[in-house]
Design an enzyme around this catalytic site. Structure first.
Site, PDB file in Angstrom:
ATOM      1  N   HIS A  65       0.798  -1.411  -0.120  1.00 31.72           N
ATOM      2  CA  HIS A  65      -0.325   0.155   0.110  1.00 31.72           C
ATOM      3  C   HIS A  65       0.928   1.067   0.361  1.00 31.72           C
ATOM      4  O   HIS A  65       0.800   1.905  -0.567  1.00 31.72           O
ATOM      5  CB  HIS A  65      -0.756  -0.366   1.496  1.00 31.72           C
ATOM      6  CG  HIS A  65      -1.658  -0.757   1.185  1.00 31.72           C
ATOM      7  ND1 HIS A  65      -2.085  -1.604   2.450  1.00 31.72           N
ATOM      8  CD2 HIS A  65      -2.425  -1.644   0.078  1.00 31.72           C
ATOM      9  CE1 HIS A  65      -3.209  -2.495   2.274  1.00 31.72           C
ATOM     10  NE2 HIS A  65      -3.928  -2.430   0.963  1.00 31.72           N
ATOM     11  N   LYS A  80     -16.016  -7.635   5.541  1.00 32.36           N
ATOM     12  CA  LYS A  80     -15.073  -8.206   6.112  1.00 32.36           C
ATOM     13  C   LYS A  80     -15.428  -7.979   7.351  1.00 32.36           C
ATOM     14  O   LYS A  80     -15.498  -7.074   7.704  1.00 32.36           O
ATOM     15  CB  LYS A  80     -13.514  -8.548   5.081  1.00 32.36           C
ATOM     16  CG  LYS A  80     -12.838  -8.224   4.236  1.00 32.36           C
ATOM     17  CD  LYS A  80     -12.451  -7.688   3.361  1.00 32.36           C
ATOM     18  CE  LYS A  80     -12.573  -8.138   2.180  1.00 32.36           C
ATOM     19  NZ  LYS A  80     -11.367  -7.204   1.362  1.00 32.36           N
ATOM     20  N   ARG A 109      -1.217  -6.728  -8.801  1.00 34.01           N
ATOM     21  CA  ARG A 109      -0.799  -7.740  -8.619  1.00 34.01           C
ATOM     22  C   ARG A 109      -0.698  -8.837  -9.795  1.00 34.01           C
ATOM     23  O   ARG A 109       0.197  -9.182 -10.055  1.00 34.01           O
ATOM     24  CB  ARG A 109      -0.555  -7.712  -7.141  1.00 34.01           C
ATOM     25  CG  ARG A 109      -0.703  -7.087  -5.781  1.00 34.01           C
ATOM     26  CD  ARG A 109      -0.926  -7.363  -4.950  1.00 34.01           C
ATOM     27  NE  ARG A 109      -2.406  -7.760  -4.411  1.00 34.01           N
ATOM     28  CZ  ARG A 109      -2.530  -8.486  -3.681  1.00 34.01           C
ATOM     29  NH1 ARG A 109      -2.291  -8.175  -2.483  1.00 34.01           N
ATOM     30  NH2 ARG A 109      -4.663  -8.473  -4.124  1.00 34.01           N
ATOM     31  N   SER A 165      -2.907  -8.166   2.664  1.00 34.53           N
ATOM     32  CA  SER A 165      -3.790  -7.671   3.954  1.00 34.53           C
ATOM     33  C   SER A 165      -3.642  -8.976   4.203  1.00 34.53           C
ATOM     34  O   SER A 165      -3.112  -9.154   5.887  1.00 34.53           O
ATOM     35  CB  SER A 165      -4.481  -6.332   4.009  1.00 34.53           C
ATOM     36  OG  SER A 165      -3.603  -5.399   3.718  1.00 34.53           O
TER      37      SER A 165
END
Ligand code: PNS
Length: 167
Positions: free
Chosen positions: A18, A42, A91, A129
Site C-alpha cells: 500500500h 469483512k 498484483r 493484508s
C-alpha cells in the site's frame, strides 16, 4: 486545475504494498486521498481509527496526501470529494476480474470517474493484508512486509497471554 485521486481500500492492515502504491499514485495527481472503506462485509482486525493511524504512520506526512474514511459507495464518495481518478493496485492476473468489474461498476455509477491500475514493486507483488494477518496470527516475522508501527500493532494484537503458572 488540481488533479485529485482517491486510493481506496480496506488497509487491514496497511502493508509495504500500500505504501508503494500511494507513493506511485503521486506521479498521477496533485492530491491523493487514501480512503478506508468502513462498510466492508469483512470483519476487520483493526478498527477504522486504528487503520487511519497506521496508514498515517506508514505512508508518512506528505502535504499532498490526506487520509479519510468513507461509508457507502466509492463512487458517491469520489463525487462528493470532487475526485475523478481512482487508483488501484494490480498484483497478478487473479486480481484482474474483480478489479475490472469494480472499475466498470464505478463508471456506471459515476461516468466521469476513471480507474487506473498501478503495478507494485516486483519484490512485493505477492503481498496482501490477508497474508500478513495470517503470518502475524501464527507468530511469523512480518517486519519486512509492513511499517514498524504496523508490525508492533500486529504483535500486540496477537500477543499470547502468559501461560498460567501451576499453583
Ligand atoms: O482493499 P480492498 O478490500 O480490496 O478494497 C476494496 C474496496 C474497499 C475498494 C471496495 O470494496 C469498495 O470500493 N467498497 C466501497 C463500496 C463500493 O463502492 N462497492 C462497490 C464497488 S463496485
Amino acid at each position: 486545475m488540481t488533479r485529485l485521486a482517491i486510493y481506496p481500500g480496506s488497509f487491514d492492515p496497511p502493508t509495504r504494498g500500500h505504501e508503494d502504491l500511494a507513493r506511485r499514485s503521486l506521479a498521477l495527481c496533485d492530491r491523493l486521498i487514501v480512503a478506508i472503506a468502513t462498510n466492508s462485509s469483512k470483519q476487520p482486525l483493526f478498527s477504522v481509527e486504528e487503520r487511519l493511524e497506521l496508514l498515517r504512520a506508514a505512508v508518512g506526512s506528505d502535504p499532498r496526501v490526506s487520509f479519510e474514511q468513507f461509508d457507502g459507495l466509492l463512487a458517491d464518495f469520489a463525487r462528493k470529494m470532487g475526485a475523478r481518478l481512482v487508483v488501484r493496485g494490480l498484483r497478478a492476473v487473479s486480481d484482474f476480474e474483480y478489479e475490472f468489474q469494480m472499475a466498470l461498476m464505478n463508471r456506471q455509477l459515476y461516468p466521469e470517474l476513471e480507474t487506473v491500475f498501478l503495478v507494485p514493486s516486483v519484490d512485493i507483488t505477492y503481498l496482501s493484508s490477508s497474508l500478513v494477518r495470517e503470518v502475524a496470527r501464527h507468530g511469523g516475522d512480518v517486519s519486512g512486509l509492513v511499517h514498524p508501527s504496523v508490525a508492533e500493532a500486529l504483535r500486540r494484537r496477537f500477543a499470547r497471554p502468559p501461560a498460567p503458572t501451576g499453583a
